[in-house]
Design an enzyme around this catalytic site. Structure first.
Site, PDB file in Angstrom:
ATOM      1  N   GLY A  11      -3.328   3.916   1.951  1.00  0.00           N
ATOM      2  CA  GLY A  11      -2.908   4.467   3.250  1.00  0.00           C
ATOM      3  C   GLY A  11      -2.975   5.982   3.274  1.00  0.00           C
ATOM      4  N   ARG A  68      -8.815   0.013   0.689  1.00  0.00           N
ATOM      5  CA  ARG A  68      -7.914  -0.532  -0.333  1.00  0.00           C
ATOM      6  C   ARG A  68      -8.639  -1.456  -1.309  1.00  0.00           C
ATOM      7  NH1 ARG A  68      -2.584   0.449   0.528  1.00  0.00           N
ATOM      8  NH2 ARG A  68      -1.944   1.011   2.646  1.00  0.00           N
ATOM      9  N   ASP A 120      -1.422   1.308  -7.225  1.00  0.00           N
ATOM     10  CA  ASP A 120      -2.576   0.437  -7.458  1.00  0.00           C
ATOM     11  C   ASP A 120      -3.841   1.265  -7.698  1.00  0.00           C
ATOM     12  OD1 ASP A 120      -1.380  -2.089  -7.337  1.00  0.00           O
ATOM     13  OD2 ASP A 120      -1.406  -2.099  -5.158  1.00  0.00           O
ATOM     14  N   LYS A 157      -0.415   9.966  -4.591  1.00  0.00           N
ATOM     15  CA  LYS A 157      -0.286   9.966  -3.127  1.00  0.00           C
ATOM     16  C   LYS A 157       0.435   8.717  -2.667  1.00  0.00           C
ATOM     17  CE  LYS A 157      -2.190   7.212  -1.161  1.00  0.00           C
ATOM     18  NZ  LYS A 157      -2.674   6.032  -0.427  1.00  0.00           N
ATOM     19  N   THR A 158       1.325   8.781  -1.789  1.00  0.00           N
ATOM     20  CA  THR A 158       1.834   7.694  -0.948  1.00  0.00           C
ATOM     21  C   THR A 158       3.090   8.164  -0.230  1.00  0.00           C
ATOM     22  OG1 THR A 158       2.793   5.491  -0.772  1.00  0.00           O
ATOM     23  CG2 THR A 158       3.024   6.507  -2.911  1.00  0.00           C
ATOM     24  N   ILE A 159       3.121   7.897   1.055  1.00  0.00           N
ATOM     25  CA  ILE A 159       4.316   8.276   1.821  1.00  0.00           C
ATOM     26  C   ILE A 159       5.536   7.543   1.275  1.00  0.00           C
ATOM     27  CG2 ILE A 159       3.057   8.791   3.946  1.00  0.00           C
ATOM     28  CD1 ILE A 159       4.318   6.078   5.002  1.00  0.00           C
ATOM     29  N   ASP A 160       5.317   6.389   0.620  1.00  0.00           N
ATOM     30  CA  ASP A 160       6.444   5.571   0.159  1.00  0.00           C
ATOM     31  C   ASP A 160       7.275   6.258  -0.933  1.00  0.00           C
ATOM     32  OD1 ASP A 160       5.168   3.830   1.817  1.00  0.00           O
ATOM     33  OD2 ASP A 160       4.793   2.278   0.334  1.00  0.00           O
TER      34      ASP A 160
END
Ligand code: FBP
Length: 599
Positions: A98, A159, A190, A216-219
């Site tokens: 994402g 992805r 991942d 990276k990841t907004i989560d």
């Protein structure tokens, strides 16, 4: 210029704000600065800090080459000697998963550190593009138009999970054909697992190409404690959600008629929800990790929320904001079991299920293959949720939780619970365990309550915004670090920044130190463990200490729009400042501010 022309001139990322934000300076750590003040690659030295994963011996068997080459020691960037300079290297970069704010500044960092003597290439549409060999040379000056701009559109993303021998062979072909000396993978857990495998594979094949990951990841779950407190994109996303949730808090208290039930992104970890709760102080915020720890069933979650709504009503408050983390369903024990069983059956009978003509047929096929408890739970869920649980899996085999309307499921169940409470007041009110103490008048008043709700899902709106000042700085440095690692011939590392409040320490974490073995769909898989909310962390404890107060009275705060200038533009995420014991939230420091122009 007349107003008509002004409207069309702002197309293509030229709104007045975009024009100004593009010019904002970005801090650069001293390790990337030469004596002349210009950006140059850093060198890396070994530290006495190490990352040793769980099951290290098993990981050593799977990644013998990269572990032997790099070991488990963490590297730290230091200023390189002025005489050292590397030229002629070809480095490709891809985005994976994402979008997250700041991706374009990673490209800017790479372009700046590679300089004019090395080549930067872009891979279109993520790991899928790497397999296909969809690659182009980036004209470095073109990066100037995307500095401090949001999104991943310069390259695109996907992805694709690289797992088959054929895919690895194709990756090798792309690397060899394009004479790549380096490959930078910008992604979450991942994707960085992909990077670890590609690094090992290329080493094993005797191909000299450095593979470097970028977190990276907004989560916020691609993190490694004090070595990497957070991934990029989290800060921007949570600032945007906090503004919106703050506005909803304000609207709820103004219109005095709605409960706003807001699902917030975060596939697994509830870090986004925790940060937004700390920023906005809503009536309720569910934290999935706590729900799993306390083994709370769906019914007990509904009870908990219905109780808060009732207690607020006793205080004359019939409105509020309820935050629900996107990944909640997988943490509710009975739902988690159902999803795990579905995953196993779906994997085992993949072919048979794919061939079935409708969701109804698939459901009929699956139900008898589940345990009676899971089959019963499945049958009790609304049809659209059943459908999503059956059909939607991403390339990594994950349920697409962003598509499951948990907020609506909860609303339906809360509504039903409140109507039960009205019908059977003696079961729910009075003295005794689990009952709500209330006077006869309060109970009568409660019976008149009508629950008006609005549901929201905040996710995509936070991923591609122009990065916050924090993310702009963080990502630029990550690009500088990744480029430097490639130029110094390192492979199998993830670039990391820590100590955001005192200069920004630049590290390289061995990817094999982050990978662990996990059972997925009955098979051993190697994955980077997600960093979840720890219930012993200061950030969770502070939330837990305050939430009862925020639950029964309106004490919300409304942080407002993310700022690019002024005193509130330099904030770090609250959970980072609290968990890393920073002295305040308000002033990150990642080096000397520089206006970035790529030549
Ligand atoms: P990444 O971990 O790849 O950065 O993605 C995170 C996320 O934003 C999750 O919060 C969400 O579940 C998912 O992306 C949704 O992705 P998609 O774009 O496939 O709908």
């Amino acid at each position: 210029m007349d107003l008509f022309s002004k409207v069309s001139r702002t197309a293509g990322k030229h709104s007045p704000l975009e024009e100004e934000v593009r010019k904002l300076p970005v801090p650069v750590s001293s390790v990337f600065l030469g004596k002349d003040g210009k950006i140059r690659p850093a060198a890396f030295r070994q530290t006495d800090m190490a990352l040793v994963c769980k099951g290290h011996d098993r990981i050593r068997q799977v990644f013998p080459k990269t572990i032997t080459k790099g070991g488990s020691a963490i590297l730290e960037a230091v200023a390189a000697s002025e005489s050292e300079s590397v030229a002629g290297k070809r480095v490709a970069v891809l985005f994976s998963g994402g979008p997250a704010a700041g991706g374009h500044n990673v490209l800017a960092g790479l372009a700046a550190v590679l300089g004019s003597n090395n080549t930067l290439l872009g891979i279109r549409k993520g790991p899928g593009g790497l397999v296909k060999g969809d690659i182009f040379e980036i004209e470095k000056e073109s990066i100037n138009s995307i500095i401090n701009m949001g999104g991943f559109d310069f390259l695109g993303t996907d992805r694709t999970k690289i797992k088959t021998a054929e895919q690895f062979e194709k990756v090798k072909r792309t690397v060899v054909k394009n004479r790549l000396d380096g490959l930078v993978v910008v992604g979450g857990d991942d994707s960085n697992t992909n990077a670890a495998f590609i690094a090992e594979y290329l080493e094993n094949e005797g191909i000299d190409c450095s593979v470097i990951g970028i977190p990276k990841t907004i989560d916020g779950d691609m993190a490694a404690g004090r070595y990497l407190p957070i991934s990029f994109g989290f800060d921007t996303a949570t600032k945007i959600y906090s503004e919106l949730v703050g506005n909803l808090n304000q609207d709820a208290a103004s219109a005095v008629k709605y409960y706003h039930v807001v699902k917030l992104m975060g596939r697994t970890a509830s870090k986004i929800t925790l940060e937004v709760a700390l920023q906005t102080k809503p009536a309720v915020a569910l934290i999935s990790e706590e729900i799993a720890e306390k083994n709370m069933s769906l019914d007990s979650i509904v009870d908990h929320i219905a109780r808060i709504i009732t207690l607020r009503r006793f205080k004359g408050i019939n409105h509020g904001v309820i935050l629900v983390p996107e990944g909640l369903v997988e943490f509710i024990p009975e739902m988690g079991r159902l999803i795990a069983e579905l995953n196993t059956v779906l994997a085992e009978y993949q072919k048979d299920i794919t061939d079935l003509p409708s969701v109804e047929h698939k459901r009929e096929f699956l139900l008898p293959r589940l345990t009676p408890q899971s089959a019963q739970l499945m049958a009790s869920l609304p049809p659209d949720i059943q459908e999503m649980l059956i059909l939607d899996r991403d390339d990594h085999g994950n349920v697409k939780v962003s598509q499951i309307e948990t907020e609506k499921l909860l609303i339906e169940k809360i509504r039903y619970r409140l109507s039960e409470m009205k019908r059977h007041t003696d079961r729910f009110f009075g003295a005794g365990e689990g009952k709500i103490e209330a006077s006869a008048e309060q109970v009568e008043d409660f019976k008149k309550v009508t629950l008006s709700t609005q549901s929201h899902f905040l996710g995509y709106e936070g991923r591609s915004s122009k990065p916050s000042r924090f993310d702009a700085a963080f990502t630029f440095q990550l690009g500088l670090a990744a480029g430097s690692l490639v130029l110094s011939g390192k492979t199998g590392y993830m670039a990391a920044i820590t100590d955001f409040h005192k200069g920004g320490r630049v590290l390289a974490l061995p990817l094999t130190g982050l990978v662990t073995a996990e059972m997925r769909h009955g098979k051993e898989e190697f994955v980077i463990e997600k960093s979840l909310v720890e219930l012993s962390s200061p950030s969770f404890k502070i939330y837990a200490q305050n939430r009862d107060k925020w639950a029964i009275k309106d004490c919300f705060s409304s942080p407002g729009a993310m700022q690019y200038w002024g005193p509130t533009s330099r904030q770090v995420p609250m959970i980072v400042a609290l968990d890393q014991d920073y002295p305040d939230f308000d002033s990150f420091d990642m080096g000397e501010e520089k206006q970035i122009i790529i030549e």
